[in-house]
Design an enzyme around this catalytic site. Structure first.
Site, PDB file in Angstrom:
ATOM      1  N   HIS A  27     -26.137 -19.056 -23.025  1.00  0.00           N
ATOM      2  CA  HIS A  27     -25.882 -18.058 -21.992  1.00  0.00           C
ATOM      3  C   HIS A  27     -25.997 -16.651 -22.570  1.00  0.00           C
ATOM      4  O   HIS A  27     -26.103 -16.462 -23.784  1.00  0.00           O
ATOM      5  CB  HIS A  27     -24.515 -18.269 -21.306  1.00  0.00           C
TER       6      HIS A  27
ATOM      7  N   CYS B 109     -22.373 -10.702 -27.179  1.00  0.00           N
ATOM      8  CA  CYS B 109     -22.625 -11.697 -26.123  1.00  0.00           C
ATOM      9  C   CYS B 109     -23.669 -11.195 -25.129  1.00  0.00           C
ATOM     10  O   CYS B 109     -24.191 -11.975 -24.325  1.00  0.00           O
ATOM     11  CB  CYS B 109     -21.341 -12.046 -25.383  1.00  0.00           C
TER      12      CYS B 109
ATOM     13  N   HIS C  86     -27.312 -16.851 -26.582  1.00  0.00           N
ATOM     14  CA  HIS C  86     -26.745 -17.610 -27.705  1.00  0.00           C
ATOM     15  C   HIS C  86     -26.113 -18.862 -27.107  1.00  0.00           C
ATOM     16  O   HIS C  86     -25.982 -18.967 -25.888  1.00  0.00           O
ATOM     17  CB  HIS C  86     -25.689 -16.769 -28.432  1.00  0.00           C
TER      18      HIS C  86
ATOM     19  N   HIS D 249     -23.259 -22.386 -27.127  1.00  0.00           N
ATOM     20  CA  HIS D 249     -21.930 -22.915 -27.445  1.00  0.00           C
ATOM     21  C   HIS D 249     -21.938 -24.427 -27.286  1.00  0.00           C
ATOM     22  O   HIS D 249     -22.665 -24.958 -26.449  1.00  0.00           O
ATOM     23  CB  HIS D 249     -20.861 -22.367 -26.491  1.00  0.00           C
TER      24      HIS D 249
ATOM     25  N   ASP E 178     -25.811 -29.522 -19.569  1.00  0.00           N
ATOM     26  CA  ASP E 178     -26.143 -29.814 -20.961  1.00  0.00           C
ATOM     27  C   ASP E 178     -27.579 -29.411 -21.301  1.00  0.00           C
ATOM     28  O   ASP E 178     -28.519 -29.753 -20.580  1.00  0.00           O
ATOM     29  CB  ASP E 178     -25.958 -31.310 -21.228  1.00  0.00           C
ATOM     30  N   HIS E 179     -27.707 -28.648 -22.402  1.00  0.00           N
ATOM     31  CA  HIS E 179     -29.007 -28.156 -22.878  1.00  0.00           C
ATOM     32  C   HIS E 179     -29.711 -27.294 -21.843  1.00  0.00           C
ATOM     33  O   HIS E 179     -30.942 -27.324 -21.705  1.00  0.00           O
ATOM     34  CB  HIS E 179     -29.891 -29.316 -23.375  1.00  0.00           C
TER      35      HIS E 179
ATOM     36  N   GLU F  45     -14.672 -22.926 -25.183  1.00  0.00           N
ATOM     37  CA  GLU F  45     -15.985 -22.372 -25.505  1.00  0.00           C
ATOM     38  C   GLU F  45     -16.198 -22.285 -27.016  1.00  0.00           C
ATOM     39  O   GLU F  45     -17.304 -22.475 -27.509  1.00  0.00           O
ATOM     40  CB  GLU F  45     -16.129 -20.994 -24.864  1.00  0.00           C
TER      41      GLU F  45
HETATM   42 NI    NI Z   1     -20.958 -16.920 -25.490  1.00  0.00          NI
END
Ligand code: NI
Length: 136
Positions: free
Chosen positions: A14, A33, A39, A41, A79-80, A124
């Site tokens: 995100h 961010c 990036h 998580h 996911d992904h 997160e």
């Molecule tokens: Ni983040």
């Protein structure tokens, strides 16, 4: 009343960015961010359902069924993925952990087969976790 919790995980990318803000404001609020290319998580999702155990089964909610629903409705869709672009239920939302937790609640609330949804907890990072329990 008894609460039961199912844990699931997903990995996603995100970028935290508000298009209404200037570049400087985005940098001030979201810091790294807001980096343009995003990036990722490894998220840990915990979904809690509360109710009275069924006298015939002893279950508040069948955890096999809860697992199936969480995967089909939520984690398979996250996911992904890129959470800014790829997920219908996150459209027009800044994908902070807070907003993702609220969105997951809204997806799951009507689909819990027995008991009631009482908490969506989203971790997160090792140090950052949010909880949503409904309401404003
Ligand atoms: Ni983040």
């Amino acid at each position: 009343m008894v609460s039961v919790t199912r844990r699931e995980t997903f990995s996603a990318s995100h970028r935290l960015y508000n298009p209404v803000f200037s570049e400087e404001q985005n940098r001030a609020v979201f810091d790294k961010c807001a980096n343009p290319n995003g990036h990722g998580h490894n998220y840990v999702l915990e979904v809690t359902v509360t109710g009275t155990p069924d006298p015939a089964t002893g279950y508040v909610v069948d955890l096999k069924e809860l697992k199936r629903i969480i995967r089909a409705e939520v984690t398979d869709k996250l996911d992904h993925r890129n959470l800014n672009m790829d997920v219908e239920f996150l459209r027009n939302v800044i994908p902070t952990a807070e907003n993702i937790a609220v969105a997951i609640w809204r997806v799951l609330e009507s689909k819990i087969p027995s008991g009631v949804l009482s908490c969506v907890r989203l971790r997160e990072t090792e140090n950052n976790v949010v909880e949503y329990r409904g309401g404003q």
